[in-house]
Design an enzyme around this catalytic site. Sequence first.
Site, PDB file in Angstrom:
ATOM      1  N   LYS A  47       7.545 105.959  -9.743  1.00  0.00           N
ATOM      2  CA  LYS A  47       6.083 106.132  -9.717  1.00  0.00           C
ATOM      3  C   LYS A  47       5.399 104.923 -10.353  1.00  0.00           C
ATOM      4  CE  LYS A  47       6.298 108.649 -14.129  1.00  0.00           C
ATOM      5  NZ  LYS A  47       6.237 109.986 -14.762  1.00  0.00           N
ATOM      6  N   TYR A 277     -13.745  85.060 -29.254  1.00  0.00           N
ATOM      7  CA  TYR A 277     -14.963  85.840 -29.481  1.00  0.00           C
ATOM      8  C   TYR A 277     -14.932  86.513 -30.853  1.00  0.00           C
ATOM      9  CZ  TYR A 277     -15.573  85.400 -24.419  1.00  0.00           C
ATOM     10  OH  TYR A 277     -15.722  84.927 -23.147  1.00  0.00           O
TER      11      TYR A 277
HETATM   12  C1  LIG Z   1       7.599 110.060 -15.334  1.00  0.00           C
HETATM   13  C2  LIG Z   1       8.453 111.263 -15.241  1.00  0.00           C
HETATM   14  C3  LIG Z   1       9.833 111.191 -15.487  1.00  0.00           C
HETATM   15  C4  LIG Z   1      10.515 109.949 -16.033  1.00  0.00           C
HETATM   16  O1  LIG Z   1      10.337 109.895 -17.438  1.00  0.00           O
HETATM   17  P1  LIG Z   1      11.054 108.744 -18.295  1.00  0.00           P
HETATM   18  O2  LIG Z   1      10.824 109.136 -19.710  1.00  0.00           O
HETATM   19  O3  LIG Z   1      10.378 107.458 -17.947  1.00  0.00           O
HETATM   20  O4  LIG Z   1      12.486 108.751 -17.927  1.00  0.00           O
HETATM   21  C5  LIG Z   1      10.598 112.320 -15.240  1.00  0.00           C
HETATM   22  N1  LIG Z   1      10.034 113.462 -14.796  1.00  0.00           N
HETATM   23  C6  LIG Z   1       8.698 113.574 -14.578  1.00  0.00           C
HETATM   24  C7  LIG Z   1       8.144 114.878 -14.112  1.00  0.00           C
HETATM   25  C8  LIG Z   1       7.868 112.488 -14.814  1.00  0.00           C
HETATM   26  O5  LIG Z   1       6.555 112.615 -14.617  1.00  0.00           O
END
Ligand SMILES: *Cc1c(COP(=O)(O)O)cnc(C)c1O
Length: 412
Positions: A47, A277
């Site tokens: 994702k 800044y």
């Molecule tokens: C993002 C996510 C993961 C992965 O989590 P990590 O800590 O990056 O391994 C797993 N399950 C769900 C439902 C997620 O949203």
Amino acid sequence: MSPSVVPVPAPSHGLERQAIIDLSAIANNIRRLREICAPAQFMAVVKADAYGHGMFQVARTALEAGAQWLGTAHVSEALALRAAGIDAPVLSWLHTPETDFMAAVEQDIDLGCSGWELGHIVAAAREVQRPARIHLKIDTGLGRNGCSRQDWQALVAAAMVYESQGLLRVVGIFSHLAVADEPSRPETDEQLERFREAIAVAEAAGVQPDVRHIANTPATLSRPDAHFDMVRVGLGMYGMSPFADQTSADLGLVPAMTVQTLIALCKDVPSGQGVSYGSNYKTTQATTLGLVPLGYADGIPRIATGGPVRVNGVTYPVVGRIAMDQMVIDLGPAGRDGFADAEVPGSALGATAVLFGNGADGGPLVEQWAAAAGTINYEIVTRISQRVPRSYVGGAGDGAADGTGAAAGGGL
Ligand SMILES: *Cc1c(COP(=O)(O)O)cnc(C)c1O
């Protein structure tokens, strides 16, 4: 030194600023995590553009390295994988009433279902005349997505009615953990217990899931009893540690992203020179400033003054405010002449400036930027913006990581 006498180095196109992604490191991290989770299957969570690493490249590498599944939050992300010709199993779990469930069912995308989605999914399955593949999600304590415990039995029963009508198949049962990054906390035990109860309820109602899954990266690493049939791993695959007291190296993982640029200006200033800044930083001696052409529009948090920048083997903290496009390091009185191997003799102009990488040779780590910004490594890599071009080195076929694949100036 006046500008007219500065030798002009040859331009190196494409290298002005970049996020170098070491696909060999990702492949090796996956192999290591698969050893840990076996015999459970491995879902590579890609994702958010693979946490900023590039979804398509990472998805292909992950599958070559043995990941059996891909995971995305949004159906739109999963559809993009399909459009790119990736036909591995993909699960998406975060929907709204505007989600394109029809396209998802048509394209064989597995859908997480917390309750309200069921009607939409079934309507889509009817429309495209194809059974949907769903994973029922139970909220075991995170308090976000997932079916609450009191509604679970009814959700399972409704899903089984649709399954008996050939409109869907319950492929999985899953949940998500709240505090697995703090292994000493008792809530994970409670969540696992509730998960086992929910599975028992579903199986008593006739559900025969292929995959029961709850483990994220921290649970994959610290809770073998959370592996069930599959783990869902994001962070660890990219080589980062989810634990405050353990580094990537402690876990046998290699960070895959290096963010670097070239020093854009190097100049001598007197004592008392205000920097950036607000003039929050004032030089306390005659010194040399180095201008680093990355800022918050590139995803470097504005709050992260003090974050590390490595130039020619020395790490300097960012001084003064981080601006939209740039930030400044104080190279010290020796800065002007202390760069024997810089591209421009006697100056750091054009020298490679590494913000974070794989940590080889003591280079800066993303966790230092996270600390400077009061956040976590997940957020730093995910927010590196599209203005920073990604480039790729290595791949799944590249043997063992030697830890140098994404070193400063390496590759490309
Ligand atoms: C993002 C996510 C993961 C992965 O989590 P990590 O800590 O990056 O391994 C797993 N399950 C769900 C439902 C997620 O949203």
